[in-house]
Design an enzyme around this catalytic site. Sequence first.
Site, PDB file in Angstrom:
ATOM      1  N   LYS A  56       0.854  -1.196   0.000  1.00 25.05           N
ATOM      2  CA  LYS A  56       0.000   0.000   0.000  1.00 25.05           C
ATOM      3  C   LYS A  56       0.887   1.242   0.000  1.00 25.05           C
ATOM      4  O   LYS A  56       1.112   1.876   1.028  1.00 25.05           O
ATOM      5  CB  LYS A  56      -0.945  -0.030   1.214  1.00 25.05           C
ATOM      6  CG  LYS A  56      -2.106   0.939   1.119  1.00 25.05           C
ATOM      7  CD  LYS A  56      -3.104   0.666   2.223  1.00 25.05           C
ATOM      8  CE  LYS A  56      -4.086   1.803   2.404  1.00 25.05           C
ATOM      9  NZ  LYS A  56      -4.875   2.149   1.241  1.00 25.05           N
TER      10      LYS A  56
HETATM   11  N1  PMP Z   1      -7.855  -1.452  -2.656  1.00 24.83           N
HETATM   12  C1  PMP Z   1      -7.290  -0.240  -2.605  1.00 24.83           C
HETATM   13  C2  PMP Z   1      -6.567   0.257  -3.804  1.00 24.83           C
HETATM   14  C3  PMP Z   1      -7.382   0.530  -1.438  1.00 24.83           C
HETATM   15  O1  PMP Z   1      -6.825   1.742  -1.392  1.00 24.83           O
HETATM   16  C4  PMP Z   1      -8.087   0.035  -0.331  1.00 24.83           C
HETATM   17  C5  PMP Z   1      -8.204   0.869   0.922  1.00 24.83           C
HETATM   18  N2  PMP Z   1      -7.147   0.630   1.803  1.00 24.83           N
HETATM   19  C6  PMP Z   1      -8.664  -1.236  -0.431  1.00 24.83           C
HETATM   20  C7  PMP Z   1      -8.526  -1.957  -1.607  1.00 24.83           C
HETATM   21  C8  PMP Z   1      -9.381  -1.850   0.736  1.00 24.83           C
HETATM   22  O2  PMP Z   1      -8.466  -2.188   1.734  1.00 24.83           O
HETATM   23  P1  PMP Z   1      -8.885  -2.212   3.279  1.00 24.83           P
HETATM   24  O3  PMP Z   1     -10.093  -3.062   3.356  1.00 24.83           O
HETATM   25  O4  PMP Z   1      -7.713  -2.807   3.948  1.00 24.83           O
HETATM   26  O5  PMP Z   1      -9.157  -0.812   3.675  1.00 24.83           O
END
Ligand code: PMP
Length: 305
Positions: A157
């Site tokens: 991320k």
């Molecule tokens: N995909 C992307 C590109 C994101 O930015 C997010 C948000 N963090 C998610 C999926 C969902 O991840 P999470 O459930 O861990 O927030």
Amino acid sequence: MKNKGAEYVWFDGQFVKWEKASVPIMTHSLHYGTAVFEGIRGYGTGNNLFIFRLEDHMKRLRRSASVYNFNSRATTKELCEATVALARKIAIKCSCYIRPLTFVGLHGIDLNVTRDSPTHTVIIIFPFDKYFKAEGIKACVSSWRRIHDGSLPPLAKAAGNYLNSVLATQECRRNGYDESIMLDTQGNVSEASGENIFLVRNNEISVPNLASSALEGITRETAIIIGRKLGYEVKERPIARTELYMSDELFLTGTAAEIVAVTHLDGRPICEGKEGPVTKDIREMYEKIVRGKVDEYMRWVTPVW
Ligand code: PMP
């Protein structure tokens, strides 16, 4: 956040006044996107604030940094403790968004970031409510393809990844949609600009597998666990674009978005333009779990007070 969201942020182990927390102009991450971050939610329940899957988010933060061979100086445990300490310091009890960010600081213009490069970690908390409207959203399939593991790993991320999401979001908003769904370089369904996507067909749930250039979302994993617990079959697999149009239900998962139905895709109504029963089942359970109302999942919530 355009305006000040709280009195203090946590910056490398110190509480620093929000308006004093700034970085030098030669900060490496400002030039090259060498930063990793998290988005976490805290849920206010009147007398307490529950942080959802705090440790899992902090672990992912550190893993994302390790892909780029840099490091948050603080351990996962220290980051979790710092988050709770900051929430107490700013005396927050309402629902909020928590943004930890680890970034490369004054490293010069050289690209060879190493374990010795100076990094900083900041944790920011601010009040936050709904991200999308609860009744569901209108989405489109983006003309932009999702970044690929062979060039920019979507599983980390990292700040730089979000330039891809910015392009997709700009396009969808220009065309009157709420959110965009991107395909991977093979043309299979990947994810939305800031959420994972699920489809439901004949009572069976499918979600793109991790080789489809999607982030391993923490809400994605939560929805898989809830879905299975509720008795649905949940498959992680490659998904063809056309399956989206043929699905009974579509929903997105993400920390900010939570669990939200896609009621229209590229102008076609999905589930007659309403949230479907499977999405509702999973969403309602999720909404209880995050507020610390389900004993079995109390391990996922960190009470602040
Ligand atoms: N995909 C992307 C590109 C994101 O930015 C997010 C948000 N963090 C998610 C999926 C969902 O991840 P999470 O459930 O861990 O927030």
